[in-house]
Design an enzyme around this catalytic site. Sequence first.
Site, short mmCIF file in Angstrom:
data_model
loop_
_atom_site.label_atom_id
_atom_site.label_comp_id
_atom_site.label_asym_id
_atom_site.label_seq_id
_atom_site.Cartn_x
_atom_site.Cartn_y
_atom_site.Cartn_z
N HIS A 73 13.04 4.31 -0.43
CA HIS A 73 13.17 5.74 -0.16
C HIS A 73 14.60 6.21 -0.41
O HIS A 73 15.55 5.43 -0.41
CB HIS A 73 12.77 6.06 1.28
CG HIS A 73 13.62 5.36 2.31
ND1 HIS A 73 14.91 5.76 2.60
CD2 HIS A 73 13.37 4.29 3.09
CE1 HIS A 73 15.43 4.97 3.52
NE2 HIS A 73 14.51 4.05 3.84
N ASP A 369 14.27 -0.78 2.49
CA ASP A 369 15.19 -1.87 2.13
C ASP A 369 14.58 -3.22 2.50
O ASP A 369 14.77 -4.21 1.79
CB ASP A 369 16.55 -1.67 2.79
CG ASP A 369 16.52 -1.58 4.31
OD1 ASP A 369 15.42 -1.52 4.89
OD2 ASP A 369 17.60 -1.56 4.93
#
Length: 485
Positions: A73, A369
């Site tokens: 994102h 992540d």
Amino acid sequence: MQDERPVHAADGPVRALQVKSRKRVFPVRPTMEPDPVLEAYSYCNTPNRTEQAWEGHSPADYKLLSVHVMIRHGDRYPLYSIPKTKRPSIDCTLSASREPPHPLLNRFVNHMSQGTRGHWESPLGSISRLPNHSACEMGELTQTGVVQQLINGQILHHAYKHHGLLPSDWSPRQVWMETTGKSRTLQSGMAFLYGFLPDFNWTKLTVRHQWSTLFCGAACECPARNRYLEEEQRRQYRLRVADANLEKTYVDMARTLGVPTRQLRAANPMDSLLCHLCHGLSFPCVPSGAGGSGGCLTVAQFAVIRQQQLDNEVDRRRVGVYRKYAILAMYPYLNRTANKMERVAKASKAGLRPAAGGEEVFTLSSGHDVTMAPLLSALGLEEAKFPRFAARIVFEMWRSPPTTKVPVKKRGKGERANLKDGEVFIRVLYNGEDVTFHTAFCHPAARHVSQPLCPLRNFLTFIRKDMFSILNATSYKDACFKHFE
């Protein structure tokens, strides 16, 4: 598994294939340590510069068969707040008059208003398709994050538009999109998709939900993976405790704020400080007399924490436990991707166009992540930088042109009798850089001058067999459930 752990670091086609990676992906190890503050700015990925992207670059006459993309994102508001400090003031509504701008922004906002025409797997239909709070909520995607993904999508749009990847009348089965259930990943995915397929037909789109940040679907159960993760977390903890400079820095920061050191650690100040840095905001301050000495948190303190994160990345590679975790974490996603590629490759070999085969020729997965970091590690890309905001990993599949078969009487000495006709190859790119020959399945020793790309069979063999050798196992099931040593 926790949604997102604290950050650890980390127009036409060009015919000449570039296989050499750029230094920003695999930096040459300097004699001096990198400046942790300058390194953090690259993590911000501020959309104010142009970068060369190598997606879509192929040898002459190669045919692009499919593309599979995993993104992190874009820029988000912090997930944590620093005790006794004012939260960073950021507007999370979208406006073309506010920085950073993008020419597609207004069209994107208008297109998202028609989203009810799309098909949404539960619970995605109840999540806002746009960030929409004038005072950002925790973890909310910012306008910067939206623009980062519009740029990502545009890069791939321009990279592939001359390759005929998707016909103008693409079918619903040919585009696969999936996201975790967080607004920042859903909104990032929509911004990317709009940049890639401007004004796409909502009625053709199904947005699928992945409940796990590992995108493991129905194959998430893996006891050994969880044990490796616990061992990795213990390694991180031991490294932090042993860092006297880090401890002193936390004590100084806690004294300034007037809070216990353990409370400051739990609040993960780096998450908020990164937001201040990325958005050009002054670091937070507190007045004296509020239980602490008062004053402002400093860039020097930020640098100490950031340096420890960089040191952790080095130690993580040295110990090697994380890679074992990563292989088990990302096998389900990689196996699913490999199966999709193989189906398209078989349809192509049978003489069918991808459209006729009806297989997914473009897939987009929007994650975190903690999705991308293990994916990089599982592929053997351990030297790659920790995934920045709006990082992207792209898998391309190409078919070589038909070869001219040489009659026996005209063959030279040692020349093969049956040259492979239209062999299928794979490329892997990270943030626009070709990292194929840094992967564990196609290292330079396996490279041939006659094959400027990596054979798909290398990737398939790696996913289905070779990647488990580091675990002394022969399959995912064997590695997950055998006695953990």
